[in-house]
Design a protein around this motif. Structure first.
Motif, PDB file in Angstrom:
ATOM      1  N   ILE A 103      23.319   2.840   8.835  1.00  0.00           N
ATOM      2  CA  ILE A 103      22.242   3.220   9.542  1.00  0.00           C
ATOM      3  C   ILE A 103      21.701   4.355  10.054  1.00  0.00           C
ATOM      4  O   ILE A 103      22.903   5.458   9.992  1.00  0.00           O
ATOM      5  CB  ILE A 103      22.846   1.986  10.686  1.00  0.00           C
ATOM      6  CG1 ILE A 103      22.965   0.853  10.433  1.00  0.00           C
ATOM      7  CG2 ILE A 103      22.251   2.231  11.805  1.00  0.00           C
ATOM      8  CD1 ILE A 103      23.578  -0.135  11.320  1.00  0.00           C
ATOM      9  N   THR A 104      20.832   4.617   9.585  1.00  0.00           N
ATOM     10  CA  THR A 104      20.737   5.896  10.998  1.00  0.00           C
ATOM     11  C   THR A 104      20.190   6.158  12.024  1.00  0.00           C
ATOM     12  O   THR A 104      19.913   5.092  12.598  1.00  0.00           O
ATOM     13  CB  THR A 104      18.880   6.244  10.310  1.00  0.00           C
ATOM     14  OG1 THR A 104      18.581   6.943   8.564  1.00  0.00           O
ATOM     15  CG2 THR A 104      18.535   7.587  10.832  1.00  0.00           C
ATOM     16  N   TYR A 105      21.520   6.930  12.704  1.00  0.00           N
ATOM     17  CA  TYR A 105      22.165   6.614  14.471  1.00  0.00           C
ATOM     18  C   TYR A 105      21.600   7.901  15.270  1.00  0.00           C
ATOM     19  O   TYR A 105      21.412   8.818  14.200  1.00  0.00           O
ATOM     20  CB  TYR A 105      23.638   6.340  14.304  1.00  0.00           C
ATOM     21  CG  TYR A 105      23.852   6.446  15.987  1.00  0.00           C
ATOM     22  CD1 TYR A 105      23.496   5.380  16.668  1.00  0.00           C
ATOM     23  CD2 TYR A 105      24.914   7.467  16.737  1.00  0.00           C
ATOM     24  CE1 TYR A 105      24.236   5.007  17.349  1.00  0.00           C
ATOM     25  CE2 TYR A 105      24.697   7.097  17.558  1.00  0.00           C
ATOM     26  CZ  TYR A 105      24.665   6.243  18.441  1.00  0.00           C
ATOM     27  OH  TYR A 105      25.237   5.514  19.481  1.00  0.00           O
ATOM     28  N   ILE A 106      20.781   7.218  16.141  1.00  0.00           N
ATOM     29  CA  ILE A 106      19.558   7.867  17.047  1.00  0.00           C
ATOM     30  C   ILE A 106      20.557   7.788  18.322  1.00  0.00           C
ATOM     31  O   ILE A 106      20.438   6.947  18.640  1.00  0.00           O
ATOM     32  CB  ILE A 106      18.652   8.495  17.609  1.00  0.00           C
ATOM     33  CG1 ILE A 106      17.903   8.068  15.878  1.00  0.00           C
ATOM     34  CG2 ILE A 106      18.038   9.485  17.807  1.00  0.00           C
ATOM     35  CD1 ILE A 106      18.161   9.822  15.630  1.00  0.00           C
ATOM     36  N   ASP A 107      21.521   8.922  19.278  1.00  0.00           N
ATOM     37  CA  ASP A 107      21.544   8.670  20.601  1.00  0.00           C
ATOM     38  C   ASP A 107      21.048   9.270  21.405  1.00  0.00           C
ATOM     39  O   ASP A 107      20.080  10.568  21.417  1.00  0.00           O
ATOM     40  CB  ASP A 107      23.264   9.274  20.801  1.00  0.00           C
ATOM     41  CG  ASP A 107      24.210   9.146  21.789  1.00  0.00           C
ATOM     42  OD1 ASP A 107      25.059   7.352  21.404  1.00  0.00           O
ATOM     43  OD2 ASP A 107      23.974   9.255  23.085  1.00  0.00           O
ATOM     44  N   GLY A 108      20.969   8.734  22.285  1.00  0.00           N
ATOM     45  CA  GLY A 108      19.755   9.182  23.512  1.00  0.00           C
ATOM     46  C   GLY A 108      20.731   9.361  24.888  1.00  0.00           C
ATOM     47  O   GLY A 108      21.101   7.960  24.945  1.00  0.00           O
ATOM     48  N   ALA A 109      19.891   9.052  26.024  1.00  0.00           N
ATOM     49  CA  ALA A 109      19.954   9.032  27.504  1.00  0.00           C
ATOM     50  C   ALA A 109      18.633   9.834  28.275  1.00  0.00           C
ATOM     51  O   ALA A 109      18.129  10.375  28.019  1.00  0.00           O
ATOM     52  CB  ALA A 109      21.404  10.238  27.705  1.00  0.00           C
ATOM     53  N   ILE A 110      18.334   8.150  29.434  1.00  0.00           N
ATOM     54  CA  ILE A 110      17.617   8.254  30.034  1.00  0.00           C
ATOM     55  C   ILE A 110      17.937   9.043  31.322  1.00  0.00           C
ATOM     56  O   ILE A 110      18.902   8.867  32.105  1.00  0.00           O
ATOM     57  CB  ILE A 110      17.446   6.987  30.718  1.00  0.00           C
ATOM     58  CG1 ILE A 110      17.241   6.706  29.055  1.00  0.00           C
ATOM     59  CG2 ILE A 110      16.306   6.942  30.928  1.00  0.00           C
ATOM     60  CD1 ILE A 110      17.022   5.017  29.376  1.00  0.00           C
ATOM     61  N   GLU A 111      17.574  10.118  31.505  1.00  0.00           N
ATOM     62  CA  GLU A 111      17.417  10.957  32.980  1.00  0.00           C
ATOM     63  C   GLU A 111      16.832  10.573  33.950  1.00  0.00           C
ATOM     64  O   GLU A 111      15.429  11.574  35.066  1.00  0.00           O
ATOM     65  CB  GLU A 111      17.602  12.136  32.419  1.00  0.00           C
ATOM     66  CG  GLU A 111      18.553  12.535  31.633  1.00  0.00           C
ATOM     67  CD  GLU A 111      19.947  12.161  31.996  1.00  0.00           C
ATOM     68  OE1 GLU A 111      20.924  12.351  33.370  1.00  0.00           O
ATOM     69  OE2 GLU A 111      20.824  12.370  30.479  1.00  0.00           O
ATOM     70  N   CYS A 112      16.573   9.002  33.923  1.00  0.00           N
ATOM     71  CA  CYS A 112      15.154   9.292  35.443  1.00  0.00           C
ATOM     72  C   CYS A 112      15.671   7.383  36.020  1.00  0.00           C
ATOM     73  O   CYS A 112      16.590   6.740  34.663  1.00  0.00           O
ATOM     74  CB  CYS A 112      14.207   9.441  34.942  1.00  0.00           C
ATOM     75  SG  CYS A 112      13.570   8.295  33.400  1.00  0.00           S
ATOM     76  N   LEU A 113      15.566   7.519  36.937  1.00  0.00           N
ATOM     77  CA  LEU A 113      15.126   5.645  36.737  1.00  0.00           C
ATOM     78  C   LEU A 113      13.854   5.442  36.709  1.00  0.00           C
ATOM     79  O   LEU A 113      13.077   5.803  36.170  1.00  0.00           O
ATOM     80  CB  LEU A 113      14.632   5.890  38.996  1.00  0.00           C
ATOM     81  CG  LEU A 113      15.810   6.661  39.885  1.00  0.00           C
ATOM     82  CD1 LEU A 113      14.997   6.481  41.246  1.00  0.00           C
ATOM     83  CD2 LEU A 113      17.696   5.850  39.548  1.00  0.00           C
ATOM     84  N   PRO A 114      13.971   3.836  36.572  1.00  0.00           N
ATOM     85  CA  PRO A 114      13.334   2.819  36.057  1.00  0.00           C
ATOM     86  C   PRO A 114      11.718   2.993  36.727  1.00  0.00           C
ATOM     87  O   PRO A 114      11.220   3.389  35.992  1.00  0.00           O
ATOM     88  CB  PRO A 114      13.353   2.152  36.048  1.00  0.00           C
ATOM     89  CG  PRO A 114      14.977   1.832  36.590  1.00  0.00           C
ATOM     90  CD  PRO A 114      15.005   3.168  37.023  1.00  0.00           C
TER      91      PRO A 114
END
Length: 284
Positions: free
Chosen positions: A112-123
């Motif tokens: 599986i090609t894996y991309i990790d991410g982070a969300i730096e904002c509110l919905p």
């Protein structure tokens, strides 16, 4: 075959999925409680009966649920692994750098090609120019998904192949924010103790400053319509503590914050806004 499969339709996940759908992407969706898929299906998403069916429907699967551990529990079945082989997983759940590393290694073992991410904002900011997203992973995999991600916000950053970077920066950002909140609450309590109007303190701060908003919320005693609850910050502090153990760091700050937050939850304020921690500071 649809463009994207999306797993996890809580407050943030549901918002992300809706923005992707309205951005013109064909979407297959799955959630542990199927009721949360209904409004997206009405807008044109295709529901999946299982995680395996969702993964098989698209070359790219985005996951946004409460933890890496929960992600692994959903993915680590033969049906899902068979469907995932040769596809791309974009992880937008929250965790520590060590968990990101473990997820990348698990993905590599299963092709599986894996991309990790982070969300730096509110919905509420998702899909706007103010939304910041951080991603890391193999560049060819990221470049494949980059066009799909652009509609999520105005600031989409690729950090290179250091898979630990998004989670590290996410925790670093949350750490400074929590420090600001706790320091601000102490400042508000100091004003109360010295019979100084909280608004005078709020007016010293830039418009929209987080502590200014806290001060005004406390002045109005608005604890029951939370932006972010005490309990949510408790989960964040647990990740600070876990990361400190992983890295062999001094854990004095997360330990202090955990104590204050823990006392606030024990007092029955866990589902109130983080401003409710002032109630603990009002006790000698």
């Amino acid at each position: 075959m649809n463009t994207i499969s999306f797993i996890g339709l809580g407050t943030m996940g549901g918002t992300l999925a809706r923005v992707l759908l309205r951005g013109g992407h064909q979407l297959t969706v799955w959630n542990r409680t199927s009721e949360k898929t209904a409004s997206l299906v009405e807008e044109g998403a295709k529901p999946a009966a299982s995680v395996g069916e969702a993964v098989a429907a698209s070359p790219v699967t985005i996951v946004c649920i409460d933890s890496y551990a929960t992600t692994r529990s959903l993915m680590d079945t033969q049906e899902v692994l068979d469907a995932f082989s040769g596809r791309i997983l974009v992880q937008l759940s929250t965790g520590t750098p060590g968990e990101a590393q473990e997820s990348a290694e698990w993905s590599r073992r299963h092709n599986i090609t894996y991309i990790d991410g982070a969300i730096e904002c509110l919905p509420s900011a998702v899909g706007t120019k103010d939304a910041l997203f951080l991603f890391a992973g193999p560049e060819d995999g990221y470049r494949t998904v980059e066009p799909l991600l652009q509609c999520l916000g105005g600031d989409i950053r690729y950090l290179g192949d250091n898979i630990r970077a998004p989670a590290a920066l996410d925790l670093a950002w949350l750490s400074q924010r929590l420090g600001q909140i706790i320091g601000g609450l102490h400042g508000i309590r100091l004003c109360q103790a010295e019979d100084v109007d909280i608004e005078a303190f709020a007016n010293m701060l830039p418009d929209g400053d987080r502590v200014q908003l806290l001060a005004r919320r406390i002045a109005e005693e608005r604890y029951h319509d939370p932006d972010v609850t005490v309990r949510v910050w408790d989960a964040v502090v647990r990740r600070f503590e876990e990361q400190a153990r992983e890295a062999g760091m001094n854990d004095a700050f997360p330990a202090f914050a955990a104590g204050l937050i823990g006392h606030t939850i024990q007092a029955g304020y866990g589902d109130e806004d983080v401003a409710a921690m002032i109630k603990m500071l009002q006790n000698s």
